[in-house]
Scaffold this active site. Sequence first.
Site, PDB file in Angstrom:
ATOM      1  N   SER A 257       5.985  -1.688  -1.867  1.00 23.99           N
ATOM      2  CA  SER A 257       5.937  -2.680  -2.997  1.00 23.99           C
ATOM      3  C   SER A 257       4.812  -2.257  -4.180  1.00 23.99           C
ATOM      4  CB  SER A 257       5.617  -4.030  -2.725  1.00 23.99           C
ATOM      5  OG  SER A 257       4.743  -4.272  -1.631  1.00 23.99           O
TER       6      SER A 257
ATOM      7  N   GLY B 177       0.744  -1.164   0.080  1.00 22.23           N
ATOM      8  CA  GLY B 177      -0.311  -0.146   0.020  1.00 22.23           C
ATOM      9  C   GLY B 177       0.795   1.335   0.160  1.00 22.23           C
ATOM     10  N   LEU B 178       0.278   2.280  -0.160  1.00 26.01           N
ATOM     11  CA  LEU B 178       1.208   3.430  -0.308  1.00 26.01           C
ATOM     12  C   LEU B 178       1.474   4.111   1.141  1.00 26.01           C
ATOM     13  CD1 LEU B 178      -1.908   5.924  -2.044  1.00 26.01           C
ATOM     14  CD2 LEU B 178       0.377   5.327  -2.964  1.00 26.01           C
ATOM     15  N   SER B 179       2.697   4.837   0.821  1.00 28.64           N
ATOM     16  CA  SER B 179       3.239   5.490   2.154  1.00 28.64           C
ATOM     17  C   SER B 179       2.202   6.157   2.913  1.00 28.64           C
ATOM     18  CB  SER B 179       4.444   6.454   1.885  1.00 28.64           C
ATOM     19  OG  SER B 179       4.934   6.762   3.057  1.00 28.64           O
TER      20      SER B 179
ATOM     21  N   GLY C 295      -0.892   2.643   6.457  1.00 28.30           N
ATOM     22  CA  GLY C 295      -1.189   2.001   7.765  1.00 28.30           C
ATOM     23  C   GLY C 295      -0.261   0.500   7.862  1.00 28.30           C
TER      24      GLY C 295
HETATM   25  P1  ADP Z   1       2.818   2.996   6.180  1.00 31.54           P
HETATM   26  O1  ADP Z   1       3.696   1.863   6.931  1.00 31.54           O
HETATM   27  O2  ADP Z   1       1.838   2.179   5.311  1.00 31.54           O
HETATM   28  O3  ADP Z   1       3.816   3.959   5.425  1.00 31.54           O
HETATM   29  P2  ADP Z   1       2.049   3.760   8.757  1.00 31.54           P
HETATM   30  O4  ADP Z   1       1.658   2.681   9.659  1.00 31.54           O
HETATM   31  O5  ADP Z   1       3.522   4.292   9.385  1.00 31.54           O
HETATM   32  O6  ADP Z   1       1.958   3.647   7.038  1.00 31.54           O
HETATM   33  O7  ADP Z   1       1.460   5.135   9.003  1.00 31.54           O
HETATM   34  C1  ADP Z   1      -0.145   5.128   9.123  1.00 31.54           C
HETATM   35  C2  ADP Z   1      -0.592   6.401  10.036  1.00 31.54           C
HETATM   36  O8  ADP Z   1      -2.257   6.186   9.735  1.00 31.54           O
HETATM   37  C3  ADP Z   1      -0.270   6.192  11.327  1.00 31.54           C
HETATM   38  O9  ADP Z   1      -0.174   7.432  11.731  1.00 31.54           O
HETATM   39  C4  ADP Z   1      -1.773   5.487  11.991  1.00 31.54           C
HETATM   40  O10 ADP Z   1      -1.673   5.772  13.211  1.00 31.54           O
HETATM   41  C5  ADP Z   1      -2.639   6.141  11.041  1.00 31.54           C
HETATM   42  N1  ADP Z   1      -4.097   5.389  10.962  1.00 31.54           N
HETATM   43  C6  ADP Z   1      -5.260   6.036  11.145  1.00 31.54           C
HETATM   44  N2  ADP Z   1      -6.132   4.861  10.973  1.00 31.54           N
HETATM   45  C7  ADP Z   1      -5.519   3.648  10.648  1.00 31.54           C
HETATM   46  C8  ADP Z   1      -5.835   2.409  10.355  1.00 31.54           C
HETATM   47  N3  ADP Z   1      -7.245   1.977  10.634  1.00 31.54           N
HETATM   48  N4  ADP Z   1      -4.990   1.438  10.276  1.00 31.54           N
HETATM   49  C9  ADP Z   1      -3.861   1.600  10.258  1.00 31.54           C
HETATM   50  N5  ADP Z   1      -3.197   2.904  10.484  1.00 31.54           N
HETATM   51  C10 ADP Z   1      -4.256   3.854  10.736  1.00 31.54           C
END
Ligand code: ADP
Length: 178
Positions: A87, A13-15, A18
């Site tokens: 990815s 998924g996108l940056s 989550g």
């Molecule tokens: P990625 O690893 O995809 O780049 P991160 O997990 O680092 O994303 O960041 C996602 C952000 O979105 C976090 O700040 C997280 O708290 C927030 N967020 C809000 N709702 C959700 C959810 N339902 N699931 C996952 N993250 C969430």
Amino acid sequence: MKAQRPVVIWLTGLSGAGKSTIATALERYLCSQGQHTYLLDGDNVRLGLCEDLGFSDADREENIRRVAEVARLFVDAGLIVITAFISPFARDRALARAVVGPEQFIEVFVDTPLAECERRDPKGLYSRARRGLVTQFTGIDSPYEAPLCADIRVQTLGSAVQDIVRQISEYLNRRNRG
Ligand code: ADP
């Protein structure tokens, strides 16, 4: 000895979608169930095994290939491996599936709209990309090819992390019974 079915849970998924948040919560849940896991993400891979790689298409491909090979070894060791990498290219995810073995590969599309990822911007990267300070950034000036037939699709907008963890673990349970 481990009493578990080793598998790779491949989050894409996108940056800001989550992936890391879900991966961490999922790992915590599986560990609480007595399962043996390992989490591969940018933090532990990009800084070591892949420190020589950048973000060109070729380097992204090589990054994913190495992650897939490492995941395959951990599966061989009996672990449940969770990976959290953007990815972005369907071709590379297909390669990862082939390297790990299709029977042991579960692709999870963390489906969060770009606008929401950019609103969250947990690392400030979208803001930097919009200002041209980061280039080849997925979703801005580098494409993200959304999976067309992921094994699981989760939507973080409107769902709590724990609900998503439950969705994935229920899939694993069904699969282990099947
Ligand atoms: P990625 O690893 O995809 O780049 P991160 O997990 O680092 O994303 O960041 C996602 C952000 O979105 C976090 O700040 C997280 O708290 C927030 N967020 C809000 N709702 C959700 C959810 N339902 N699931 C996952 N993250 C969430």
